[in-house]
Design a protein around this motif. Structure first.
Motif, PDB file in Angstrom:
ATOM      1  N   GLN A  61       0.852  -1.193   0.000  1.00 39.26           N
ATOM      2  CA  GLN A  61       0.000   0.000   0.000  1.00 39.26           C
ATOM      3  C   GLN A  61       0.888   1.244   0.000  1.00 39.26           C
ATOM      4  N   THR A  62       0.292   2.399  -0.211  1.00 34.16           N
ATOM      5  CA  THR A  62       1.082   3.630  -0.267  1.00 34.16           C
ATOM      6  C   THR A  62       0.417   4.768   0.507  1.00 34.16           C
ATOM      7  N   SER A  64      -0.559   8.523   0.143  1.00 36.72           N
ATOM      8  CA  SER A  64      -0.850   9.294  -1.070  1.00 36.72           C
ATOM      9  C   SER A  64       0.094  10.483  -1.228  1.00 36.72           C
ATOM     10  N   GLY A  88     -10.043   3.530   3.961  1.00 35.30           N
ATOM     11  CA  GLY A  88      -8.643   3.320   3.595  1.00 35.30           C
ATOM     12  C   GLY A  88      -7.723   4.214   4.418  1.00 35.30           C
ATOM     13  N   GLY A  90      -4.802   3.551   5.724  1.00 32.74           N
ATOM     14  CA  GLY A  90      -3.399   3.462   5.308  1.00 32.74           C
ATOM     15  C   GLY A  90      -2.466   3.892   6.428  1.00 32.74           C
ATOM     16  N   SER A  91      -1.620   4.873   6.148  1.00 29.41           N
ATOM     17  CA  SER A  91      -0.660   5.357   7.155  1.00 29.41           C
ATOM     18  C   SER A  91      -1.317   6.211   8.237  1.00 29.41           C
ATOM     19  N   ILE A 108     -11.927   3.631   8.305  1.00 27.06           N
ATOM     20  CA  ILE A 108     -11.944   2.164   8.210  1.00 27.06           C
ATOM     21  C   ILE A 108     -10.783   1.694   7.341  1.00 27.06           C
ATOM     22  N   GLU A 109     -10.032   0.739   7.858  1.00 23.36           N
ATOM     23  CA  GLU A 109      -8.915   0.155   7.109  1.00 23.36           C
ATOM     24  C   GLU A 109      -9.105  -1.354   7.062  1.00 23.36           C
ATOM     25  N   ARG A 110      -8.863  -1.923   5.886  1.00 23.64           N
ATOM     26  CA  ARG A 110      -9.073  -3.346   5.683  1.00 23.64           C
ATOM     27  C   ARG A 110      -7.966  -4.187   6.344  1.00 23.64           C
ATOM     28  N   LEU A 111      -6.748  -3.680   6.338  1.00 22.95           N
ATOM     29  CA  LEU A 111      -5.608  -4.475   6.814  1.00 22.95           C
ATOM     30  C   LEU A 111      -5.282  -4.139   8.268  1.00 22.95           C
ATOM     31  N   LEU A 114      -1.957  -2.229   9.277  1.00 26.67           N
ATOM     32  CA  LEU A 114      -1.919  -0.789   8.981  1.00 26.67           C
ATOM     33  C   LEU A 114      -2.822  -0.020   9.938  1.00 26.67           C
ATOM     34  N   ASN A 136     -14.309  -3.786   6.040  1.00 29.54           N
ATOM     35  CA  ASN A 136     -14.495  -3.421   4.645  1.00 29.54           C
ATOM     36  C   ASN A 136     -15.257  -2.098   4.567  1.00 29.54           C
ATOM     37  N   GLY A 137     -14.529  -1.067   4.195  1.00 25.29           N
ATOM     38  CA  GLY A 137     -15.096   0.277   4.183  1.00 25.29           C
ATOM     39  C   GLY A 137     -16.155   0.513   3.121  1.00 25.29           C
ATOM     40  N   ALA A 153      -9.982   6.525  -0.094  1.00 28.50           N
ATOM     41  CA  ALA A 153      -8.576   6.686  -0.480  1.00 28.50           C
ATOM     42  C   ALA A 153      -8.040   5.491  -1.249  1.00 28.50           C
ATOM     43  N   LYS A 207      -5.884  -0.428  -5.113  1.00 32.75           N
ATOM     44  CA  LYS A 207      -7.261  -0.913  -5.281  1.00 32.75           C
ATOM     45  C   LYS A 207      -8.093  -0.845  -4.008  1.00 32.75           C
ATOM     46  N   VAL A 209     -10.652  -2.879  -2.164  1.00 38.77           N
ATOM     47  CA  VAL A 209     -10.890  -4.316  -2.227  1.00 38.77           C
ATOM     48  C   VAL A 209     -12.079  -4.698  -1.346  1.00 38.77           C
TER      49      VAL A 209
HETATM   50  N1  SAH Z   1      -4.716   8.023   2.566  1.00 41.94           N
HETATM   51  C1  SAH Z   1      -3.826   6.944   2.916  1.00 41.94           C
HETATM   52  C2  SAH Z   1      -3.584   6.076   1.720  1.00 41.94           C
HETATM   53  C3  SAH Z   1      -4.215   4.814   1.850  1.00 41.94           C
HETATM   54  S1  SAH Z   1      -3.790   3.651   0.598  1.00 41.94           S
HETATM   55  C4  SAH Z   1      -2.517   7.517   3.333  1.00 41.94           C
HETATM   56  O1  SAH Z   1      -2.250   8.683   3.010  1.00 41.94           O
HETATM   57  O2  SAH Z   1      -1.732   6.818   3.957  1.00 41.94           O
HETATM   58  C5  SAH Z   1      -5.359   2.860   0.522  1.00 41.94           C
HETATM   59  C6  SAH Z   1      -5.709   2.047   1.724  1.00 41.94           C
HETATM   60  O3  SAH Z   1      -7.006   1.534   1.501  1.00 41.94           O
HETATM   61  C7  SAH Z   1      -4.812   0.828   1.949  1.00 41.94           C
HETATM   62  O4  SAH Z   1      -4.285   0.868   3.235  1.00 41.94           O
HETATM   63  C8  SAH Z   1      -5.751  -0.368   1.755  1.00 41.94           C
HETATM   64  O5  SAH Z   1      -5.466  -1.444   2.609  1.00 41.94           O
HETATM   65  C9  SAH Z   1      -7.090   0.263   2.090  1.00 41.94           C
HETATM   66  N2  SAH Z   1      -8.277  -0.425   1.560  1.00 41.94           N
HETATM   67  C10 SAH Z   1      -8.455  -1.024   0.371  1.00 41.94           C
HETATM   68  N3  SAH Z   1      -9.700  -1.514   0.253  1.00 41.94           N
HETATM   69  C11 SAH Z   1     -10.339  -1.200   1.409  1.00 41.94           C
HETATM   70  C12 SAH Z   1     -11.658  -1.420   1.909  1.00 41.94           C
HETATM   71  N4  SAH Z   1     -12.579  -2.055   1.184  1.00 41.94           N
HETATM   72  N5  SAH Z   1     -11.960  -0.958   3.142  1.00 41.94           N
HETATM   73  C13 SAH Z   1     -11.044  -0.311   3.892  1.00 41.94           C
HETATM   74  N6  SAH Z   1      -9.781  -0.077   3.480  1.00 41.94           N
HETATM   75  C14 SAH Z   1      -9.441  -0.507   2.257  1.00 41.94           C
END
Ligand code: SAH
Length: 216
Positions: A61-62, A64, A88, A90-91, A108-111, A114, A136-137, A153, A207, A209
């Motif tokens: 993941q990244t 942004s 999402g 992320g960080s 909400i974050e899927r992983l 993170l 799942n967001g 995001a 993506k 997901v």
């Molecule tokens: N804005 C964040 C970037 C997040 S990258 C930042 O600046 O750090 C996108 C994130 O969305 C990833 O961490 C990924 O795991 C998450 N993601 C992908 N599908 C998702 C879903 N269905 N629900 C929640 N998070 C999700």
């Protein structure tokens, strides 16, 4: 937690990447000047944290690109009173920017790895208006709905219907819509029960997901 450092890099980022490209919302620019972006990436990448690009944050993941964070935040048109859903985490960097500009942030974050890290970083800064959940967001956060604003995001094939259902009347949502390599940053407004879509430029996100998005 070390907060200082990189002030000059941050100022240069704001001037060269944001102001020069047309970001004018003074509150957004101020938040981008204040949040220490380098503390949202691993130590080895800190010197590059203020560059004009995304950076890896693990799990493929990244974080942004600064301009995209500023653009999406500006499109939300926040005045400080809003309840915001972020999909999402992320960080947690975008979350921190939102936390300075709105009343309450539900992210909400899927992983799990993170989500845990972002939560720890944000707690270290003392934010008390941020809630982070693993899940799942694309299903939104029904218990907290409706949301005045929604920011997604990660790149979606189309707008997940539950998110629009959880968007307040007169609410605004920003999300990337497109295929897996290229998307259009899209503003979705809830106007009189109708959806209004406005394209706001090209972007490239990882993506989204899950159900209502990409399968894997
Ligand atoms: N804005 C964040 C970037 C997040 S990258 C930042 O600046 O750090 C996108 C994130 O969305 C990833 O961490 C990924 O795991 C998450 N993601 C992908 N599908 C998702 C879903 N269905 N629900 C929640 N998070 C999700």
């Amino acid at each position: 937690m070390e907060r200082g450092g990189f002030e000059r890099e941050r100022e240069r980022m704001v001037e060269e990447q944001l102001v020069r490209r047309g970001i004018t919302d003074a509150r957004v620019l101020d938040a981008m000047r204040r949040v220490p972006r380098h503390l949202f990436v691993e130590e080895a990448l800190r010197d590059r944290a203020y560059g004009d690009h995304p950076l890896p944050i693990g799990e493929q993941q990244t974080i942004s690109q600064p301009y995209i964070v500023a653009l999406m935040t500006s499109l939300l048109a926040l005045d400080g009173q809003e309840k915001v859903l972020e999909v999402g985490t992320g960080s947690g960097y975008q979350t921190a920017i939102l936390a300075l500009l709105a009343r309450r942030i539900c992210s909400i974050e899927r992983l799990p790895s993170l989500a845990l890290r972002a939560r720890a970083v944000l707690e270290g800064f003392g934010y008390n208006n941020v809630w982070i959940r693993v899940g799942n967001g694309t299903l939104g956060w029904p218990d907290e709905a409706p949301f005045d604003r929604i920011l997604v995001a990660a790149g979606a094939p189309s707008m997940p219907p539950p998110l629009f259902e959880q968007l307040a009347k007169s609410g605004r949502m920003v999300l990337p819509i497109g295929d897996t390599s290229n998307q259009t940053l899209t503003l979705v407004e809830h106007v009189g029960g109708e959806m209004r879509f406005t394209p706001c430029g090209d972007c490239m996100f990882v993506k989204l997901v899950g159900k209502y998005a990409w399968e894997t």
